[in-house]
Design a protein around this motif. Structure first.
Motif, PDB file in Angstrom:
ATOM      1  N   ALA A 198       0.501  -1.362   0.296  1.00 38.21           N
ATOM      2  CA  ALA A 198       0.183  -0.027   0.338  1.00 38.21           C
ATOM      3  C   ALA A 198       0.759   1.281   0.233  1.00 38.21           C
ATOM      4  N   GLY A 199       2.183   1.286  -0.257  1.00 36.24           N
ATOM      5  CA  GLY A 199       3.181   2.391  -0.476  1.00 36.24           C
ATOM      6  C   GLY A 199       2.895   3.171   0.453  1.00 36.24           C
ATOM      7  N   GLY A 200       2.699   2.340   2.059  1.00 30.75           N
ATOM      8  CA  GLY A 200       2.804   3.002   3.532  1.00 30.75           C
ATOM      9  C   GLY A 200       1.647   4.117   3.404  1.00 30.75           C
ATOM     10  N   ARG A 201       0.057   3.776   2.863  1.00 31.08           N
ATOM     11  CA  ARG A 201      -0.845   4.502   3.001  1.00 31.08           C
ATOM     12  C   ARG A 201      -2.260   4.182   3.470  1.00 31.08           C
ATOM     13  N   SER A 202      -2.589   4.162   4.503  1.00 39.34           N
ATOM     14  CA  SER A 202      -3.729   3.716   4.848  1.00 39.34           C
ATOM     15  C   SER A 202      -5.279   4.760   4.745  1.00 39.34           C
ATOM     16  N   LEU A 203      -5.564   4.025   4.553  1.00 38.20           N
ATOM     17  CA  LEU A 203      -6.815   5.373   3.638  1.00 38.20           C
ATOM     18  C   LEU A 203      -8.090   4.996   4.154  1.00 38.20           C
ATOM     19  N   GLN A 204      -9.195   6.036   4.101  1.00 35.05           N
ATOM     20  CA  GLN A 204     -10.242   5.406   4.888  1.00 35.05           C
ATOM     21  C   GLN A 204     -11.116   5.814   3.259  1.00 35.05           C
ATOM     22  N   GLY A 205     -12.204   4.942   3.172  1.00 35.24           N
ATOM     23  CA  GLY A 205     -12.401   4.982   1.544  1.00 35.24           C
ATOM     24  C   GLY A 205     -14.001   4.142   1.110  1.00 35.24           C
ATOM     25  N   TRP A 206     -14.404   3.745   0.576  1.00 34.32           N
ATOM     26  CA  TRP A 206     -15.349   2.637   0.768  1.00 34.32           C
ATOM     27  C   TRP A 206     -14.781   1.551  -0.877  1.00 34.32           C
ATOM     28  N   VAL A 207     -15.434   0.670  -0.303  1.00 34.08           N
ATOM     29  CA  VAL A 207     -14.832  -0.606  -1.444  1.00 34.08           C
ATOM     30  C   VAL A 207     -16.076  -1.540  -1.905  1.00 34.08           C
ATOM     31  N   LYS A 208     -16.088  -2.627  -2.893  1.00 34.84           N
ATOM     32  CA  LYS A 208     -16.349  -2.856  -3.300  1.00 34.84           C
ATOM     33  C   LYS A 208     -16.227  -4.333  -3.075  1.00 34.84           C
ATOM     34  N   VAL A 209     -17.693  -4.851  -3.039  1.00 37.70           N
ATOM     35  CA  VAL A 209     -17.536  -6.477  -2.228  1.00 37.70           C
ATOM     36  C   VAL A 209     -18.368  -7.055  -2.283  1.00 37.70           C
ATOM     37  N   ALA A 210     -18.296  -8.251  -2.992  1.00 36.41           N
ATOM     38  CA  ALA A 210     -19.123  -9.717  -3.383  1.00 36.41           C
ATOM     39  C   ALA A 210     -18.633 -10.744  -2.182  1.00 36.41           C
ATOM     40  N   PRO A 211     -20.306 -11.271  -1.750  1.00 42.03           N
ATOM     41  CA  PRO A 211     -20.359 -12.232  -1.486  1.00 42.03           C
ATOM     42  C   PRO A 211     -20.218 -13.446  -2.407  1.00 42.03           C
ATOM     43  N   LEU A 213     -25.802 -13.424   4.370  1.00 35.49           N
ATOM     44  CA  LEU A 213     -25.358 -12.481   2.775  1.00 35.49           C
ATOM     45  C   LEU A 213     -26.182 -13.266   1.441  1.00 35.49           C
ATOM     46  N   ARG A 214     -27.402 -13.762   2.540  1.00 29.51           N
ATOM     47  CA  ARG A 214     -28.473 -14.286   1.216  1.00 29.51           C
ATOM     48  C   ARG A 214     -28.733 -12.948   0.355  1.00 29.51           C
ATOM     49  N   GLY A 215     -28.771 -13.627  -1.377  1.00 30.66           N
ATOM     50  CA  GLY A 215     -29.383 -12.658  -2.683  1.00 30.66           C
ATOM     51  C   GLY A 215     -29.011 -11.738  -2.625  1.00 30.66           C
ATOM     52  N   LEU A 216     -27.478 -11.001  -1.901  1.00 30.42           N
ATOM     53  CA  LEU A 216     -26.515  -9.833  -2.483  1.00 30.42           C
ATOM     54  C   LEU A 216     -25.718  -9.994  -3.364  1.00 30.42           C
ATOM     55  N   GLY A 217     -25.438  -8.937  -4.260  1.00 29.60           N
ATOM     56  CA  GLY A 217     -24.657  -9.042  -5.126  1.00 29.60           C
ATOM     57  C   GLY A 217     -23.347  -8.093  -4.607  1.00 29.60           C
ATOM     58  N   VAL A 218     -22.478  -7.698  -5.476  1.00 27.83           N
ATOM     59  CA  VAL A 218     -21.491  -6.690  -5.947  1.00 27.83           C
ATOM     60  C   VAL A 218     -22.044  -5.281  -5.198  1.00 27.83           C
ATOM     61  N   VAL A 219     -21.307  -5.068  -3.681  1.00 25.50           N
ATOM     62  CA  VAL A 219     -22.069  -3.868  -3.064  1.00 25.50           C
ATOM     63  C   VAL A 219     -20.739  -2.735  -2.170  1.00 25.50           C
ATOM     64  N   ASP A 220     -20.928  -1.453  -2.726  1.00 19.92           N
ATOM     65  CA  ASP A 220     -20.062  -0.614  -2.746  1.00 19.92           C
ATOM     66  C   ASP A 220     -20.882  -0.434  -0.636  1.00 19.92           C
ATOM     67  N   LEU A 221     -19.070  -0.032   0.479  1.00 17.65           N
ATOM     68  CA  LEU A 221     -19.271  -0.056   1.434  1.00 17.65           C
ATOM     69  C   LEU A 221     -18.309   0.467   1.960  1.00 17.65           C
ATOM     70  N   PRO A 222     -18.635   1.402   3.034  1.00 14.46           N
ATOM     71  CA  PRO A 222     -17.209   2.470   3.831  1.00 14.46           C
ATOM     72  C   PRO A 222     -16.256   1.540   4.377  1.00 14.46           C
ATOM     73  N   LEU A 223     -15.195   1.503   4.461  1.00 16.62           N
ATOM     74  CA  LEU A 223     -13.429   0.601   5.315  1.00 16.62           C
ATOM     75  C   LEU A 223     -13.215   1.508   5.877  1.00 16.62           C
ATOM     76  N   ARG A 224     -13.352   1.343   7.494  1.00 15.81           N
ATOM     77  CA  ARG A 224     -12.855   2.611   7.853  1.00 15.81           C
ATOM     78  C   ARG A 224     -11.223   2.041   7.984  1.00 15.81           C
ATOM     79  N   HIS A 225     -10.775   1.066   8.898  1.00 11.19           N
ATOM     80  CA  HIS A 225      -9.460   0.671   8.935  1.00 11.19           C
ATOM     81  C   HIS A 225      -8.430  -0.465   8.195  1.00 11.19           C
ATOM     82  N   PRO A 226      -8.322   0.363   6.953  1.00  9.75           N
ATOM     83  CA  PRO A 226      -8.171  -0.481   5.885  1.00  9.75           C
ATOM     84  C   PRO A 226      -6.282  -1.298   6.630  1.00  9.75           C
ATOM     85  N   GLU A 227      -6.016  -0.787   7.736  1.00  5.89           N
ATOM     86  CA  GLU A 227      -4.493  -1.165   8.013  1.00  5.89           C
ATOM     87  C   GLU A 227      -4.687  -2.470   8.683  1.00  5.89           C
TER      88      GLU A 227
END
Lengths: 1011, 267
Positions: free
Chosen positions: B133-146, B154-168
């Motif tokens: 990660a090049g020393g970066r620890s970034l707050q941001g949104w990610v795409k996750v897939a079941p 997670l039944r019936g869930l597709g790819v969703v966008d969610l916030p990630l708070r502690h990427p470390e």
């Protein structure tokens, strides 16, 4: 049993301490970095616990060892928890160069510095063993840095220790040779016993000192005060002498000092300020002249706007308790601010964390108890590209700013408050230590536990209960002026406040931050008639604290609650169950006096017995004269020269501005600080195109917004305004520009404006070098800045309700002046981000477009201005109409706008570029031909009041233009958004600025700490 | 409507837990009756797992700092749940309960060993820098897939966008037992959620794990922060959807549906 345990991450995993340490070294001292070939860190625990060997092994394995991640080095306690050899050799073997030359640096907290990790470890041992370990359980924590490098000398290692590994104010460090690292002698119980921190010895109870003010000379009194750390002015000593017909105790002087805040800066705040004729003079377009006399700086400026613009939603403003605003039917908003520079200078991380925490502590005490909902941070720092300062006392600005960032990020993450606004302003003329301005907003239920929050009521007989951490020597003379805040405890304290409030068990809370119990006592006496405190009943961390120390101890983890007598037991019991201190220390009295005693240490008589009226009414008011000297030209200041053709130089200028430290992307900072926690942020500091960290691009927004309640469509908006460059032109202009920008930015985000009793408030924060206050001209500049902001607030009908001020000591700096806005939108759906969204949308410049080059960023970039350059000029009537239309008070087509972005640093062209960057949009725009050269520069790159760039779907353009015309809103249709990815701006029919958006994006993203 | 029995969720609160109110709100929006309880009170009451089964359909361990960055995120909370409350959670799930651990609540489940002792999480108080990660620890949104069908949440869930708070905080597998652990996770359907791309460097892109029953979910990003569309970073491109639900709500609704299915009388 004594033991030493070292915990190391297995070599497969990136080292969380070593990696950033090397990165900081690389950024600030590449030569030293090259000498370090390998580095690895370990956490070290020194244990002295009443456990059997079996219990210690079991508890250590359960709490400290994660077999996936860790190796444990324990001497021979748990040999199986490490690699093949079972000792630190396992780790050294992973160094790329063997045999190498190894060293270690070991650090631990100094005596008296609170070690929160040790408390956590004891708590975890108690959980595992299901029993309390008692006060004899002692744990100390530290860390060890293993380094390899054949050319590393003791001098290099000392530099690494001092500048990158430890803060000598808080920590001590030692150097270990390779032989000492490999030897297991350091695990020997006798050695551990020797190395365990010694408990602070119980001290002799120093007697209360009494000062015979009636019989001593002023010089003798001054000498006594100096020894005790008080800084009373001579007339204040006279007032004390007149107010007491007996000897005064040192505890009473501590109380008076804390309440009067007897330092020169505070005295200016309440002084009678007399401007001379030069200082009174104001450009007619900006506002009326200054009055002949101001009764106090804040009273004579910002509070004037509160009186001039009365609003029903202002429940309280500029009160000692937080300012309270009515947000909706159910809740009030409270505002708190804090400025830190002194503690940041001591330790950037812990100093900024402390500043944040102090703001948070005050925020939770608002009303009858509140929940912090957002934070903003405005940081003024030295230029990150400044040359490395020489000498051991200076760290590189990047190193310091990195520490500030870490402190804020840690506080935000551990206290759970989203940071959704603020600014970072870099200036080559700033000192190395950043100045951090913190704000916090919190939500106060209007009715809690059946009691209205805005009514602060207490009765004689109600009890004072201290809650949070035990009292130490925090904030006292002779202790580090920075503390390591226990954010976990502070957050628990916040939850306790909410719990007690909702149960209806408390009357009010008071923070023991600035001023400690002294300040709390004065406030209680002032609000409720009198107070009596037994200082011996205040729980202390160490024995032998003097009453004066207990009275003045300041921390961000302690509050005093006023509780009905019948609820004391319940509140104390609840605090104990929540893992914190709770103790009854006194009572509210109808005596009109502040009375304190400490029977065990000072006998039964009062050691403080002060009339509340004396404290409130006897502090003499200073008399301060101010002037205004014409600024002398300084080396490097813009000089007057003819400028070239913008059609030829515009692109280069734009690229230089976009990569300028004060315009370029702040993503590197913003995304390391949590702005998502609580799940309410509806407009984030950056707008983002495409959710995926690998391919997404971002651009700046003008502020932040929260959708606070699921069932309500309303939103809360905050924005920041600052215009430091304008100070060189006229601080009055700087103040007015800052206030207008704060208002404009909030409106750009979607704030309501102009509707009946719309919620739109301003707060100020300023910090200035202490030495400037000795200069009548510099004092004049400060007063003029406050007056300029006040005038703008009155003109825009947005009153100031709160603020904070601080001096900067010990380094070069300048006046930092910040205005922030707090506003509301009735419909979150009306919030807009700053990015152009759809090709074909029409682009407009709204506002009078009376931009100037004087004091602009482009003038700073070129170091020059044209001879006929002008200064920005406001048009307040136009501004009110424009803002009222955007804010939904007049017209109805404003909801058709797809983007709004304010014109500020870098002017119109920069605002347009910023709107294109995230989505890679282009624009095809046109501006009028035939403008004189300077006017053309001013139109494109000039800065000023009330300018906004908006876009609207082409289908709606005619409707929107009709409303502009109907409401006399000045506008210029500039052109359209395109999908070409090219920014094309034409002067009449001639292409003037043509550049690909991706090149602009590269320029905007060029800056950043991690590069 | 008032006759319909609403499922009850116990949302834990206590030192270092920060997101209990958002989590409670998410469950309330999905239809649950929400009880927020302080861990210290549960310990003082001697609140056993059997009682938890009787009184609550769902246990939620929200995100936050979970008190002990010094020992590893979620560690102290896990020790208290394990040693002071005596909860195993697998027994609770076997009796029909559902559990969700979000962010550092997920870390707590990992420390409890719910997903096996070969799984752990790196967490270093916000200062760790994931490899690559090049020393970066970034707050941001990610795409996750079941992945797969095991996880009830997670039944019936597709790819969703969610916030990630502690990427470390990367999910990691024991370096010496990686292959067999991965096979186990995949064969049993325990690896139920993955990051699209590899934004933070979790082993095998693990963003979420479930237990064998599929009723205990640990999830790194924060679905409770995306129950309203206005939380999404790009929502202003479609302001007409301002009042639409966020994609994270479906996870909580799945738990509600599961409870409603369970109490349906057999046909």
């Amino acid at each position: 049993m004594f033991a030493r345990i070292e915990v190391a991450l297995k070599p497969e995993y990136a080292d969380p301490l070593a990696g950033p340490l090397l990165r900081r070294m690389e950024m600030t001292d590449p030569h030293l970095r090259k000498l370090v070939r390998w580095v690895r860190s370990m956490t070290v625990y020194w244990l002295d616990l009443p456990l059997t060997r079996e219990e210690l092994i079991f508890a250590s394995q359960e709490t400290l060892w994660d077999s996936v991640l860790h190796w444990l080095f324990t001497g021979n306690l748990i040999p199986s928890a490490a690699g093949k050899r079972g000792n630190v050799e396992d780790l050294l073997e992973t160094a790329p160069n063997r045999p190498g030359k190894f060293f270690a640096l070991e650090k631990r907290f100094r005596l008296g510095v609170t070690d929160h990790a040790s408390r956590t470890l004891v708590e975890s041992f108690e959980a595992v063993l299901k029993r309390k370990l008692g006060p004899e359980a002692r744990v100390a924590t530290g860390s060890m840095l293993l380094l390899e490098g054949p050319q590393l000398t003791e001098e290099h290692l000392a530099r690494i220790a001092r500048e990158y590994f430890s803060n000598e104010l808080l920590e001590s460090w030692t150097l270990l040779t390779e032989k000492e690292i490999s030897h297991t002698e350091r695990f020997h119980p006798e050695r551990v016993k020797r190395e365990m921190p010694k408990s602070a010895p119980a001290r002799f109870h120093a007697p209360i000192e009494r000062l015979a003010v009636g019989s001593l000379t002023n010089a003798e009194v001054a000498q006594f005060c100096k020894r005790k750390g008080f800084s009373f002015a001579e007339n204040e000593v006279e007032a004390i002498r007149a107010g007491f017909e007996r000897d005064v105790t040192d505890v009473e002087l501590e109380l008076i000092s804390k309440v009067w805040r007897s330092v020169p800066f505070r005295r200016l705040m309440r002084a009678e300020i007399v401007p001379d004729e030069f200082a009174r003079e104001v450009d007619e377009a900006l506002g009326p002249p200054l009055p002949e006399k101001l009764n106090g700086l804040i009273e004579g400026t910002f509070r004037e706007s509160t009186r001039e613009v009365p609003r029903a939603w202002v429940v309280s403003a500029f009160e000692n308790g937080a300012s309270l605003l009515q947000y909706d039917e159910e809740d009030l908003l409270s505002v708190e601010t804090e400025i830190e520079s002194r503690t940041v200078a001591s330790d950037a991380t812990y100093g900024s964390l402390m500043g944040y925490a102090e703001t948070y502590l005050r925020a939770i005490c608002a009303g009858r108890g509140a929940k912090p909902i957002l934070a903003t941070d405005v940081i003024f720092s030295a230029d990150l590209h400044a040359p490395v300062p020489q000498g051991q006392d200076h760290l590189h600005p990047r190193r310091v700013l990195d520490g500030v960032k870490t402190g804020i990020a840690k506080a935000g993450a551990q206290l759970g408050v989203p940071t959704i606004g603020g600014a970072l302003y870099l200036d080559a003329k700033e000192g190395v230590t950043p100045v951090a301005h913190f704000s916090a907003l919190s939500l106060v239920p209007r009715i809690a536990g059946g009691i209205p929050s805005e009514t602060r009521e207490a009765s004689a007989g109600d009890r004072l209960v201290i809650l949070g951490s035990a009292t130490g020597k925090e904030g006292m003379l002779g202790t580090p002026n920075v503390q390591i805040c226990d954010t976990t405890l502070l957050h628990s304290l916040s939850a306790l406040v909410a719990e007690v409030r909702d149960l209806g068990w408390n009357r009010v809370f008071f923070p023991c931050g600035e001023g400690g119990i002294a300040s709390v006592a004065a406030r209680i006496a002032r609000e409720f008639g009198g107070v009596e405190i037994d200082l011996d009943r205040v729980p202390t961390k160490i024995s032998g604290l003097r009453p004066m120390e207990i009275l003045g101890s300041e921390t961000a983890e302690r509050i005093v609650a006023i509780v009905p007598e019948e609820r004391v037991e319940a509140v104390v019991g609840l605090a104990s169950r929540r893992g914190m201190v709770g103790a009854e220390i006194g009572a509210v009295r109808a005596s009109g006096r502040i009375q304190m005693r400490a029977p065990e240490t000072a006998g039964e008589e009062w050691i403080v017995d002060v009339d509340t009226k004396f404290l409130r009414g006897s502090q003499p008011r200073a008399h301060e004269e101010i002037t205004r000297a014409k600024p002398a030209p300084k080396p490097g200041a813009p000089r007057a020269i003819e400028w070239g053709d913008p059609a030829k130089e515009g692109v280069e200028t734009l690229l230089r501005i976009l990569s300028h430290p004060n315009v370029c992307s702040r993503e590197w900072l913003i995304r390391q600080i949590d702005h998502e926690v609580q799940g309410t942020s509806a407009l984030k500091p950056l707008h983002v195109a495409s959710v995926s960290p690998e391919v997404s691009h971002s651009g700046p927004n003008d502020g932040g917004a929260l959708k606070l309640k699921p069932q309500s469509n309303a939103g809360l908006i905050v924005a920041t305004g600052l215009a430091p460059r304008a100070a060189a032109v006229d601080p009055y202009l700087m103040g007015a520009l800052a206030a207008d920008e704060a208002v404009r930015n909030a409106i750009a985000c979607g704030a309501d404006y102009g509707k009946e009793d719309f919620l739109f408030a301003l707060t100020y924060q300023f910090s200035c070098p202490a030495k400037d206050l000795q200069d009548a001209n510099q004092r004049g500049g400060l007063v003029r800045a406050c007056m300029g902001a006040t005038r703008a607030a009155i003109e825009l009908q947005t009153p100031f309700v709160h603020g904070a001020q601080q001096t900067i000591v010990g380094q070069n700096s300048k006046l930092h002046f910040v205005v922030q806005s707090i506003a509301r939108t009735t419909k979150v759906a009306g919030i807009r981000s700053a990015d152009f969204k759809t090709p074909g949308d029409a682009v407009y410049l709204l506002g009078p477009a009376r931009f100037g080059l004087t004091g602009s960023l482009v003038a700073e970039v070129y170091g020059a201005v044209p001879p006929d350059a002008t200064s920005p000029t406001p048009e307040w009537d136009t501004a009110r109409r424009l803002y009222a239309w955007l804010g939904g008070a007049i017209g109805k087509e404003q909801k058709k706008l797809r983007s709004i972005h304010d014109v500020s640093d870098g002017g119109l062209v920069t605002a347009i570029a910023e709107g294109c960057i995230a989505r890679g949009m282009g624009v095809a725009l046109q501006y009028p031909e035939g403008l004189p050269r300077t006017a053309e520069w001013e139109f494109l790159f000039g800065e000023g009041f009330h300018g906004l760039v908006v876009s609207v779907g082409e289908i709606d353009a005619a409707l929107v233009e009709t409303e502009f015309a109907a409401n006399e809103i000045p506008f210029i249709r500039l052109g359209t958004v395109t999908g070409t990815g090219v920014v094309q701006i034409r002067r009449g029919e001639t292409p003037s600025l043509v550049i690909e958006t991706k090149v602009l994006r590269q320029a905007w993203k060029r800056e950043g700490y991690w590069e | 409507m008032s006759d319909v029995k609403r499922p009850r969720v116990l949302v834990l609160r206590g030192p270092g837990i920060l997101s209990e109110n958002e989590t409670a709100q998410a469950f309330a929006t999905a239809g649950f009756e929400v009880h927020l309880r302080n861990l210290a009170d549960l310990v003082a009451e001697g609140y056993r797992e059997e009682r938890l089964s009787e009184e609550y359909a769902v246990l939620a361990i929200p995100g936050g700092a979970s008190t002990a960055d010094e020992l590893g995120s979620g560690k102290l909370l896990a020790l208290k749940i394990q040693h002071l409350l005596g909860w195993t959670l697998t027994g609770y799930a076997a009796r029909g309960g559902m559990v969700i651990g979000i962010g550092s609540g997920f870390h707590t489940l990992i420390r409890l060993g719910v997903f096996g002792r070969e799984i752990s999480v790196t967490s270093n108080g916000g200062t760790a820098s994931p490899a690559g990660a090049g020393g970066r620890s970034l707050q941001g949104w990610v795409k996750v897939a079941p992945i797969g069908m095991t996880c009830t949440w997670l039944r019936g869930l597709g790819v969703v966008d969610l916030p990630l708070r502690h990427p470390e905080a990367r999910i990691v597998i024991h370096p010496n037992r990686k292959t067999e652990t991965l096979v186990k996770l995949q064969r049993r359907g325990l690896h139920c959620l993955k990051y699209e791309g590899n934004p933070i460097g979790s082993d095998e892109n693990i963003a979420g794990l479930c237990d064998l029953s599929g009723r205990i979910l640990g999830i790194m990003p924060h679905p409770e922060s995306f129950i309203r569309w206005t939380a999404h970073p790009e929502w202003t491109t479609a302001p007409q959807r301002a009042n639409a639900p966020g994609q994270g709500l479906a996870i909580f609704e799945n738990a509600y549906q599961e409870f409603m299915r369970a109490i349906q009388p057999p046909a």
